[in-house]
Motif scaffolding. Structure first.
Motif, PDB file in Angstrom:
ATOM      1  N   MET A 180       0.794  -1.218   0.000  1.00 20.09           N
ATOM      2  CA  MET A 180       0.000   0.000   0.000  1.00 20.09           C
ATOM      3  C   MET A 180       0.837   1.285   0.000  1.00 20.09           C
ATOM      4  N   PRO A 181       2.029   1.306   0.640  1.00 22.69           N
ATOM      5  CA  PRO A 181       2.815   2.542   0.601  1.00 22.69           C
ATOM      6  C   PRO A 181       3.132   3.040  -0.801  1.00 22.69           C
ATOM      7  N   TRP A 204       1.263   2.755  -3.471  1.00 20.54           N
ATOM      8  CA  TRP A 204       0.076   3.379  -4.032  1.00 20.54           C
ATOM      9  C   TRP A 204      -0.190   4.728  -3.386  1.00 20.54           C
ATOM     10  N   GLU A 205       0.094   4.833  -2.099  1.00 19.41           N
ATOM     11  CA  GLU A 205      -0.120   6.091  -1.397  1.00 19.41           C
ATOM     12  C   GLU A 205       0.887   7.155  -1.837  1.00 19.41           C
ATOM     13  N   ASN A 206       2.078   6.729  -2.283  1.00 17.52           N
ATOM     14  CA  ASN A 206       3.145   7.671  -2.640  1.00 17.52           C
ATOM     15  C   ASN A 206       3.480   7.642  -4.125  1.00 17.52           C
ATOM     16  N   GLY A 237      -0.020  12.823  -1.796  1.00 16.97           N
ATOM     17  CA  GLY A 237      -0.685  11.525  -1.717  1.00 16.97           C
ATOM     18  C   GLY A 237      -2.142  11.653  -1.301  1.00 16.97           C
ATOM     19  N   GLU A 238      -2.416  12.524  -0.331  1.00 16.07           N
ATOM     20  CA  GLU A 238      -3.794  12.734   0.117  1.00 16.07           C
ATOM     21  C   GLU A 238      -4.626  13.366  -0.984  1.00 16.07           C
ATOM     22  N   CYS A 279      -5.435  10.493  -3.553  1.00 13.09           N
ATOM     23  CA  CYS A 279      -5.973   9.213  -3.086  1.00 13.09           C
ATOM     24  C   CYS A 279      -7.385   8.936  -3.576  1.00 13.09           C
ATOM     25  N   ALA A 301      -3.263   1.367   5.990  1.00 13.64           N
ATOM     26  CA  ALA A 301      -4.006   2.178   5.024  1.00 13.64           C
ATOM     27  C   ALA A 301      -5.498   2.218   5.328  1.00 13.64           C
ATOM     28  N   ASN A 302      -5.984   1.247   6.107  1.00 10.48           N
ATOM     29  CA  ASN A 302      -7.415   1.164   6.396  1.00 10.48           C
ATOM     30  C   ASN A 302      -7.776   1.587   7.816  1.00 10.48           C
TER      31      ASN A 302
END
Length: 220
Positions: free
Chosen positions: A17-18, A20-22, A40-41, A44, A188-189
């Motif tokens: 997940m990191p 995808w977040e970055n 990233g935010e 998302c 991530a959740n």
């Protein structure tokens, strides 16, 4: 009695997940552009094409959407092929299920070639009897199609099949379709942790103590 198991990949088997977040930051870095804090935010909630358009406009990249998407996908491929790790304890769990002769298949929203490359490099691809992807089936995990197709491949009924997922919407979909759900913690959740906890049949904060897990499964 449990007769089969279905595994998600990102956030469940792989600590992926990191990336995808970055992803936006990683792509910009690869072309020599410094990302602003909080990118990233910002990205998302966007699809990849929407994110590509945002990067082009906000950072004045002077590139086409397809060119940016190619660069983003290259970052993803490199991460899966070379870097992404298994979540701790995954191998021991897969070995435990295999000892009980539980067949296993993968269901994923990610690209097949990326997932196969990662799992092969990590030495766990051979635990699985097959893989289904949302792209290939033309579906997503808000619908039960991919889980039902996986149970057909396993030749099991939903109520005798474990579904391992980390995301709330996926756990909920599998649960409503009659599967026995095992929620795996992923940072991530965190925003939906309570819902995940209250929905899943079994919640695991980590892969640990397979024997205790199997005793709980035996009571389902």
């Amino acid at each position: 009695m449990i007769k089969g198991a279905i595994f998600d990949v990102d956030g469940t088997l792989l600590n992926s997940m990191p990336v995808w977040e970055n992803l936006g930051e990683l792509y910009l870095r690869s072309i020599g552009v410094e990302a602003e804090k909080g990118l990233g935010e910002e990205l998302c909630a966007m699809s990849l094409p929407q994110g590509a358009d945002y990067l082009i406009q906000h950072y004045h990249l002077g590139k086409t959407r397809n060119k940016v998407l190619d660069g983003i996908n290259q970052q993803v491929r490199e991460f899966y092929t070379e870097k992404v790790p298994l979540k701790p304890g995954v191998r021991e769990f897969l070995e435990g299920l295999r000892e009980y002769r539980i067949p296993m298949v993968i269901v994923t929203t990610s690209d097949r070639s990326n997932v196969e490359a990662a799992l092969k490099r990590l030495g766990v691809l051979n635990f699985f009897d097959g893989m289904l992807t949302c792209t290939e089936l033309g579906t997503d995990k808000n619908r039960p199609d991919i889980y039902l197709a996986a149970s057909l491949q396993l030749d099991t009924e939903p109520w005798e099949t474990l579904v391992f997922e980390d995301a709330y919407h996926a756990v909920l979909t599998a649960k409503k379709a009659g599967f026995q759900t095992v929620a795996i913690y992923d940072e991530a959740n965190d925003g939906k942790l309570g819902k995940i906890w209250n929905t899943a049949d079994i919640y695991l904060s980590e892969y640990a103590d397979f024997d205790m897990f199997w005793r709980r499964v035996s009571k389902l």
